[in-house]
Design a protein around this motif. Structure first.
Motif, PDB file in Angstrom:
ATOM      1  N   ASN A  61     -10.402  -2.777  -9.083  1.00  0.00           N
ATOM      2  CA  ASN A  61     -10.944  -1.967  -8.318  1.00  0.00           C
ATOM      3  C   ASN A  61     -12.457  -2.241  -8.087  1.00  0.00           C
ATOM      4  OD1 ASN A  61     -12.169   0.305  -6.767  1.00  0.00           O
ATOM      5  ND2 ASN A  61     -10.119   1.469  -7.065  1.00  0.00           N
ATOM      6  N   THR A 119       0.809  -1.154  -0.065  1.00  0.00           N
ATOM      7  CA  THR A 119      -0.017   0.035   0.071  1.00  0.00           C
ATOM      8  C   THR A 119       0.859   1.274   0.006  1.00  0.00           C
ATOM      9  OG1 THR A 119      -0.269  -0.155   2.446  1.00  0.00           O
ATOM     10  CG2 THR A 119      -1.869  -1.014   1.049  1.00  0.00           C
ATOM     11  N   PHE A 127      -5.352  10.098  -1.369  1.00  0.00           N
ATOM     12  CA  PHE A 127      -5.672   8.790  -1.551  1.00  0.00           C
ATOM     13  C   PHE A 127      -6.633   8.148  -0.395  1.00  0.00           C
ATOM     14  CE2 PHE A 127      -1.892   9.572  -3.953  1.00  0.00           C
ATOM     15  CZ  PHE A 127      -2.101   8.704  -5.098  1.00  0.00           C
ATOM     16  N   SER A 128      -7.682   7.194  -0.672  1.00  0.00           N
ATOM     17  CA  SER A 128      -8.331   6.536   0.246  1.00  0.00           C
ATOM     18  C   SER A 128      -8.557   5.203  -0.312  1.00  0.00           C
ATOM     19  CB  SER A 128      -9.755   7.408   0.453  1.00  0.00           C
ATOM     20  OG  SER A 128     -10.322   7.326  -0.896  1.00  0.00           O
ATOM     21  N   ASN A 129      -9.080   4.390   0.794  1.00  0.00           N
ATOM     22  CA  ASN A 129      -9.556   2.797   0.418  1.00  0.00           C
ATOM     23  C   ASN A 129      -8.316   2.261  -0.233  1.00  0.00           C
ATOM     24  OD1 ASN A 129     -12.096   3.403   1.210  1.00  0.00           O
ATOM     25  ND2 ASN A 129     -12.519   4.199  -0.682  1.00  0.00           N
ATOM     26  N   VAL A 130      -7.026   2.645   0.269  1.00  0.00           N
ATOM     27  CA  VAL A 130      -5.672   1.823  -0.138  1.00  0.00           C
ATOM     28  C   VAL A 130      -5.736   0.329   0.373  1.00  0.00           C
ATOM     29  CG1 VAL A 130      -3.437   2.147  -0.778  1.00  0.00           C
ATOM     30  CG2 VAL A 130      -4.628   4.000  -0.482  1.00  0.00           C
ATOM     31  N   VAL A 138       1.013   4.165  -3.403  1.00  0.00           N
ATOM     32  CA  VAL A 138       0.681   5.244  -3.526  1.00  0.00           C
ATOM     33  C   VAL A 138       2.035   6.298  -3.808  1.00  0.00           C
ATOM     34  CG1 VAL A 138       0.515   7.333  -1.621  1.00  0.00           C
ATOM     35  CG2 VAL A 138      -0.842   5.370  -1.154  1.00  0.00           C
ATOM     36  N   PHE A 175      -7.119   1.441  -5.006  1.00  0.00           N
ATOM     37  CA  PHE A 175      -7.050   2.697  -4.087  1.00  0.00           C
ATOM     38  C   PHE A 175      -7.994   3.695  -4.872  1.00  0.00           C
ATOM     39  CE2 PHE A 175      -3.477   2.528  -7.217  1.00  0.00           C
ATOM     40  CZ  PHE A 175      -3.959   3.665  -8.073  1.00  0.00           C
ATOM     41  N   TYR A 203      -8.359   7.902  -5.631  1.00  0.00           N
ATOM     42  CA  TYR A 203      -7.623   8.913  -5.611  1.00  0.00           C
ATOM     43  C   TYR A 203      -8.467  10.311  -6.139  1.00  0.00           C
ATOM     44  CZ  TYR A 203      -4.467  12.771  -7.148  1.00  0.00           C
ATOM     45  OH  TYR A 203      -3.644  13.874  -7.298  1.00  0.00           O
TER      46      TYR A 203
END
Length: 358
Positions: free
Chosen positions: A346, A235, A284-287, A239, A306, A308
Motif C-alpha cells: 500500500n 478489486t 472501502f476506498s482507493n481499491v 473487498v 485498499f 478500509y
C-alpha cells in the motif's frame, strides 16, 4: 695494391654504417620492450597493476567487463560499480598495497594503510593475459519461475541451464491447490549472492514482465495485463476477502469466489474474526489492482491495495491494506487460488493508522 677509398666516400660509408647501427639498436631495444611487456602481461601480478590503474583512473566499467571474464556473474554494471565506489570512496589509491591470500594462490588481498579493502581473484585468459576481479558476495538470493520453455536474461546477461534447479513443474503459487492439473508449469532458476534485485527479460518474446512474490524471494514471470475486466476481478474479490475479518462479510461469500479445495481456503475458514469491534459505519476506498501478470491464458496473479475505514460511537480508524491474489479459471469463471497479505504494498504503508475519538 688495393683500391683506395676517398675521404669523402669513407665518411659517407661510415655515416651509413652508423645509421644502420642506430637503426638496429633501436629495433633491438624496441623489440626487447615489446617482449618485456608481453612477458609482464603473462605474470599474475600484471593483473593487479592493471586493476589498480583502473581504480586510480575511476575506470570501473573496465573492471566490471573484466570481472565477467574472470568469474562470470549476473550482477548488473550499476550494482557492481556502486559496490566498487563504496569500497574505494575516500581511499588514497596510491597507498593501496597487495599481498597473497594464504588460503588460495589465485587470490590477493588489497590494503590501504593496513586496512583491508577487498580480495582480488586472478584468472589467466585464453590469450595468456591475466585479469583481476573483485570478489564480491552479495546477500540477495532469488528464485525465478519462468513459463516452461522460455529463456531469460538477467541484467542483460544470458542465463544457461547451470542456474536451473527444476524443469516443467507446477508454479509455486498454485501448489496449495488439491488439483493442480490446470496450473501453469514453469522452469525454476536460482540466483545467489546478488548485489541488487535482478532485472529479468524473456529472450525473443514481447509483453512479459515480472512479479515479486510477497511471501518469498520468488519472482514470477508472465505476460503483463492491462485488461480492465481482469483488474475488476481483483478489486471486487479483494473487498470480499477483506470484509470477512472485519465481520462486514461472510465466509460463504469467500467460498463463492474461491477454489475451496485448497490449503489457503482451509486456513481462511479457520480464521477467527470475533476480535474486530462492532461498528456502525465502514467503507472501502482507493481499491486498486496493479502488476497483473498471466502465467498462462487461464491463470493470473497480481497486487491489490485498499483503504478500509470503520467507526463506532467511540472511535474511528482507517487501515491501509495490501493483497497478492492468484486466480485460476474454473469452468469459465475466475476463482481465487491463493492469497498473500502484505500491507507494505500500500502506498500509504508508512503512515500511522488514522485514529480519532469523537
Amino acid at each position: 695494391m688495393g683500391k683506395k677509398i676517398s675521404v669523402g666516400a669513407g665518411i659517407g660509408i661510415l655515416a651509413v654504417v652508423a645509421a644502420l647501427g642506430i637503426g638496429c639498436g633501436y629495433f633491438y631495444v624496441n623489440n626487447a620492450q615489446k617482449q618485456f611487456s608481453a612477458a609482464e602481461a603473462e605474470m599474475p601480478e600484471s593483473a593487479i597493476s592493471t586493476y589498480l590503474e583502473n581504480v586510480r583512473s575511476g575506470d570501473y566499467d573496465k573492471i566490471y567487463s573484466d570481472s565477467l571474464v574472470v568469474a562470470p556473474h549476473l550482477n548488473s554494471e550499476s550494482d557492481y560499480v556502486a559496490k566498487l565506489e563504496e569500497i574505494y570512496n575516500g581511499v588514497d589509491t596510491k597507498s593501496i598495497e597487495y599481498a597473497p591470500d594464504n588460503s588460495d594462490t589465485s587470490k590477493y588481498k588489497l590494503y590501504s594503510n593496513k586496512k583491508y579493502l577487498a580480495t582480488l581473484d586472478l584468472v589467466q585468459s585464453s590469450d595468456g593475459k591475466w585479469l583481476a576481479s573483485t570478489e564480491f558476495s552479495g546477500d540477495l538470493n532469488y528464485t525465478v519461475e519462468v513459463p516452461t520453455g522460455l529463456s531469460i536474461e538477467v541484467n542483460g546477461i544470458a542465463v544457461d541451464d547451470t542456474y536451473k534447479t527444476a524443469t516443467d513443474t507446477v508454479a509455486s503459487n498454485f501448489t496449495q491447490l488439491t488439483d493442480t492439473s490446470s496450473a501453469p508449469h514453469v522452469d525454476t532458476y536460482t540466483f545467489k549472492n546478488l548485489l541488487g534485485e535482478p532485472s529479468i527479460t524473456v529472450v525473443g518474446q514481447d509483453g512479459y514482465t515480472t512479479l515479486q512474490d510477497v511471501l518469498s524471494d520468488t519472482i514470477f514471470i508472465g505476460k503483463a495485463s492491462t485488461d480492465a475486466d481482469l483488474a475488476s476481478q481483483f478489486t471486487n474479490d479483494a473487498v470480499i476477502f477483506a470484509s470477512f475479518p472485519t465481520r462486514d462479510g461472510s465466509l460463504g461469500s469467500i467460498a463463492n469466489v474461491s477454489i475451496t479445495a485448497s490449503d489457503f481456503y482451509t486456513r481462511i475458514s479457520s480464521l477467527q474474526n470475533t476480535w474486530f469491534s462492532d461498528h456502525s459505519t465502514s467503507q472501502f476506498s482507493n481499491v486498486t489492482a496493479s502488476n497483473i501478470i498471466q502465467q498462462s491464458d487461464d491463470t493470473m496473479v497480481g497486487y491489490v491495495t485498499f483503504d478500509y475505514y470503520a467507526a463506532n460511537s467511540e472511535v474511528n480508524r482507517t487501515w491501509h491494506g495490501g493483497y497478492q491474489m492468484t486466480f485460476m479459471k474454473v469452468n469459465g469463471t475466475w476463482k481465487v487460488a491463493g492469497l498473500g497479505i502484505d500491507n507494505e504494498l500500500n502506498p500509504l504503508k508508512e503512515a500511522i493508522p488514522t485514529t480519532t475519538t469523537d
